[in-house]
Design an enzyme around this catalytic site. Structure first.
Site, PDB file in Angstrom:
ATOM      1  N   GLY A  89       0.858  -1.086  -0.080  1.00 26.32           N
ATOM      2  CA  GLY A  89       0.048   0.058  -0.003  1.00 26.32           C
ATOM      3  C   GLY A  89       0.708   1.387  -0.160  1.00 26.32           C
ATOM      4  O   GLY A  89       1.914   1.176  -0.093  1.00 26.32           O
ATOM      5  N   ARG A  92       4.055   5.491   2.205  1.00 26.85           N
ATOM      6  CA  ARG A  92       4.916   6.896   2.523  1.00 26.85           C
ATOM      7  C   ARG A  92       4.272   7.880   1.495  1.00 26.85           C
ATOM      8  O   ARG A  92       4.843   8.883   1.511  1.00 26.85           O
ATOM      9  CB  ARG A  92       6.154   7.038   2.382  1.00 26.85           C
ATOM     10  CG  ARG A  92       6.953   6.365   1.003  1.00 26.85           C
ATOM     11  CD  ARG A  92       8.235   6.407   0.998  1.00 26.85           C
ATOM     12  NE  ARG A  92       8.750   5.646  -0.020  1.00 26.85           N
ATOM     13  CZ  ARG A  92      10.257   5.832  -0.576  1.00 26.85           C
ATOM     14  NH1 ARG A  92      10.905   6.775  -0.009  1.00 26.85           N
ATOM     15  NH2 ARG A  92      10.596   4.838  -1.545  1.00 26.85           N
ATOM     16  N   ASP A 249       3.332  -3.895  -8.255  1.00 27.70           N
ATOM     17  CA  ASP A 249       2.810  -2.742  -7.509  1.00 27.70           C
ATOM     18  C   ASP A 249       3.329  -1.577  -8.035  1.00 27.70           C
ATOM     19  O   ASP A 249       2.959  -0.605  -7.830  1.00 27.70           O
ATOM     20  CB  ASP A 249       3.216  -2.910  -5.997  1.00 27.70           C
ATOM     21  CG  ASP A 249       4.548  -3.217  -5.655  1.00 27.70           C
ATOM     22  OD1 ASP A 249       4.910  -4.230  -6.118  1.00 27.70           O
ATOM     23  OD2 ASP A 249       5.243  -2.495  -5.036  1.00 27.70           O
TER      24      ASP A 249
HETATM   25  P1  AMP Z   1       8.895   0.776  -3.874  1.00 26.71           P
HETATM   26  O1  AMP Z   1       9.528  -0.438  -4.352  1.00 26.71           O
HETATM   27  O2  AMP Z   1       9.712   1.782  -3.419  1.00 26.71           O
HETATM   28  O3  AMP Z   1       7.732   1.303  -4.773  1.00 26.71           O
HETATM   29  O4  AMP Z   1       7.995   0.518  -2.589  1.00 26.71           O
HETATM   30  C1  AMP Z   1       7.548  -0.687  -2.030  1.00 26.71           C
HETATM   31  C2  AMP Z   1       6.544  -0.716  -0.882  1.00 26.71           C
HETATM   32  O5  AMP Z   1       7.162  -0.308   0.251  1.00 26.71           O
HETATM   33  C3  AMP Z   1       5.578   0.362  -1.291  1.00 26.71           C
HETATM   34  O6  AMP Z   1       4.221  -0.212  -0.583  1.00 26.71           O
HETATM   35  C4  AMP Z   1       5.993   1.455  -0.461  1.00 26.71           C
HETATM   36  O7  AMP Z   1       4.962   2.140   0.056  1.00 26.71           O
HETATM   37  C5  AMP Z   1       6.851   0.891   0.648  1.00 26.71           C
HETATM   38  N1  AMP Z   1       7.796   1.797   1.166  1.00 26.71           N
HETATM   39  C6  AMP Z   1       9.133   2.027   0.560  1.00 26.71           C
HETATM   40  N2  AMP Z   1       9.853   2.784   1.202  1.00 26.71           N
HETATM   41  C7  AMP Z   1       8.925   3.010   2.430  1.00 26.71           C
HETATM   42  C8  AMP Z   1       9.313   3.837   3.361  1.00 26.71           C
HETATM   43  N3  AMP Z   1      10.625   4.723   3.711  1.00 26.71           N
HETATM   44  N4  AMP Z   1       8.425   4.048   4.630  1.00 26.71           N
HETATM   45  C9  AMP Z   1       7.144   3.310   4.340  1.00 26.71           C
HETATM   46  N5  AMP Z   1       6.992   2.593   3.317  1.00 26.71           N
HETATM   47  C10 AMP Z   1       7.995   2.575   2.497  1.00 26.71           C
HETATM   48 MG    MG Z   2       6.252   1.557  -5.484  1.00 25.30          MG
END
Ligand code: AMP
Ligand code: MG
Length: 485
Positions: A89, A92, A249
């Site tokens: 989800g 951030r 995602d």
């Molecule tokens: P990404 O591959 O960067 O698109 O992130 C994958 C998942 O991890 C997504 O659900 C993001 O919202 C979550 N995510 C990545 N970095 C953070 C963070 N620093 N704090 C909270 N959630 C994160």
């Molecule tokens: Mg992402």
């Protein structure tokens, strides 16, 4: 319009509450403006003067909520590096609402229900990268999310044990924030059919409104997404863009590039280039991208198949690679100044030979096309050969290329005209972003703004930045990036 006159629409609360969380951003300490994007201001009808006001920073920081806006985070699932993760989800990111077809979202605005082990923040370097790169993709005519503005702060954020970084927020905008992973999440819910139908109708309304009253609309939506994604992959490959984390995602159901992380425009050509440091097996390597896109669409078909005929979805998917290749050869043919219509069997052998030659000669990929465009005559190819580390194979390719050009009987002028429109003078590479990040870390945001301008006008002259038209210095070329952001 003034900021306090803008009114946002919220359309997500028609879904059951388990699919989102209403919440407020957690503001950063001592926020300050780094950059704002006039083009995006135009898209949502916001006056440029508003960017100079403290309120604009407070808006991006989540301290001011616009009229009509009820901030929320979306739930989704996803296949990460091939493995299904049932609960992801916006960990951030916070959605603010829609205006003029643009869905505003801040990235790095604090914890949400979906943050898992994360801190809800985004560091300055990754925020600068996303801010500039989304605009660079737009500048090249590649479907993408956009960015309205970028703020920095004194807020300490920890990504490694050695140093403290600072938090930043990018205000992103997209025609849609629905991902393949959103469908996966809905498909796993207890009342999946009802929820998926609602989601599919929502996506049609948002991104495929012409299908609204069509028979078999969910299947047709899928077919159109396949077409859009095939084109998107062709553009990524033709310009050497590597996304780095093509998890389901991070794949949009509107067919736009989303979620910029450890991406890169490849410097010198390398088919198996991996830009993401954590991608040990190279699942998301450059040459794998179209295949991964197809794989991701198959995941979508698995979810969507619950509300339409799965067989029809997979039958259409079988045309994906064909469509991708056709689009890829077409763009590459234009990049070479050749005519798409001229060769009925396509110039694919010539293009394949070129890619091999570029790889063998360690030639900067996009600089090659720019220099080819600049070349006055094919009788003297030394300006290009001089940029290659190894030259022989490239020279051999030029013999074949000359034959193709002669065969077409097209004037040099005509060829130049076509090439000028598809071969940019500037490609935003990681070493340039790194330079802008280093300056910004010292409090100087000039280069961030200059790069933004270049990114949006890559075919134009930018006299003070001739240095960025040269091949990437080898010590900075094709480096891997960390996923920590
Ligand atoms: P990404 O591959 O960067 O698109 O992130 C994958 C998942 O991890 C997504 O659900 C993001 O919202 C979550 N995510 C990545 N970095 C953070 C963070 N620093 N704090 C909270 N959630 C994160
Ligand atoms: Mg992402």
């Amino acid at each position: 319009m003034k900021l306090n006159e803008l009114e946002l629409n919220i359309d997500y609360f028609e879904f059951k509450e388990k699919f989102y969380q209403q919440l407020k951003a957690t503001p950063l300490n001592h926020p300050h403006l780094i950059s704002y994007n006039k083009q995006a201001f135009d898209l949502i009808g916001l006056d440029y003067e508003e960017a100079q006001k403290e309120e604009f920073v407070q808006f991006i920081n989540g301290e001011i909520v616009l009229k009509g806006s009820v901030p929320y985070a979306m739930a989704y699932a996803g296949h990460q590096f091939g493995y299904f993760v049932p609960q992801l989800g916006d960990g951030r990111a916070i959605n603010l609402g829609e205006i003029n077809g643009w869905h505003l979202q801040t990235k790095g605005s604090g914890l949400t229900r979906y943050s898992r082990q994360g801190d809800g923040r985004a560091v300055l370097r990754s925020s600068i990268r996303e801010y500039i790169m989304s605009e660079a993709m737009f500048g090249l005519g590649i479907a993408t999310t956009r960015a309205l503005g970028l703020i920095g702060s004194s807020h300490g954020v920890y990504r490694s044990y050695e140093e403290v970084e600072t938090g930043a927020v990018v205000m992103r905008m997209s025609p849609s924030w629905i991902r393949i992973g959103t469908f996966e999440f809905f498909a796993r819910s207890s009342d999946a059919k009802e929820n998926l139908t609602q989601l599919a109708d929502y996506v049609i309304e948002q991104s495929y409104p012409h299908l609204k009253n069509e028979k078999d609309k969910y299947e047709k939506m899928f077919f159109e997404l396949c077409d859009k994604t095939a084109l998107l992959m062709a553009q990524w490959q033709a310009y050497g863009f590597m996304h780095g984390v093509m998890n389901t995602d991070n794949m949009s159901v509107a067919g736009v590039t989303i979620d910029y992380g450890p991406f890169a425009f490849m410097d010198y050509f390398q088919a198996d280039c991996i830009c993401n440091h954590t991608d040990v097996e190279g699942r998301y390597s450059f040459s794998n991208q179209p295949y991964v896109a197809r794989w991701n669409l198959e995941v979508l078909a698995n979810s969507l198949g619950k509300i339409c005929r799965f067989g029809n979805l997979t039958d259409y998917l079988n045309t994906f690679m064909f469509q991708y290749k056709k689009a890829f050869w077409d763009i590459m043919t234009q990049r070479l100044g050749l005519q798409v219509e001229h060769s009925p069997n396509s110039y694919s052998p010539l293009i394949k030979q070129l890619l091999g030659a570029l790889e063998a000669s360690k030639m900067d990929y996009n600089v090659f096309f720019y220099e080819l465009t600049q070349l006055k005559s094919l009788d003297d190819i030394s300006p290009i050969l001089n940029l290659a580390v190894y030259r022989d194979i490239l020279q051999e390719w030029f013999e074949e290329y000359k034959k193709a050009i002669e065969d077409e009987k097209r004037s040099d002028e005509e060829r130049h005209e076509v090439m000028k429109r598809v071969n940019p003078k500037y490609i935003i590479k990681n070493y340039m972003l790194q330079e802008a990040i280093e300056h910004a870390t010292q409090g100087d945001f000039t280069l961030v703004n200059d790069l933004l301008h270049i990114a949006q006008h890559p075919f134009d002259e930018h006299k003070s930045f001739e240095k960025y038209t040269k091949p990437t210095p080898l010590q900075f070329a094709n480096l891997k990036l960390s996923c920590s952001s």
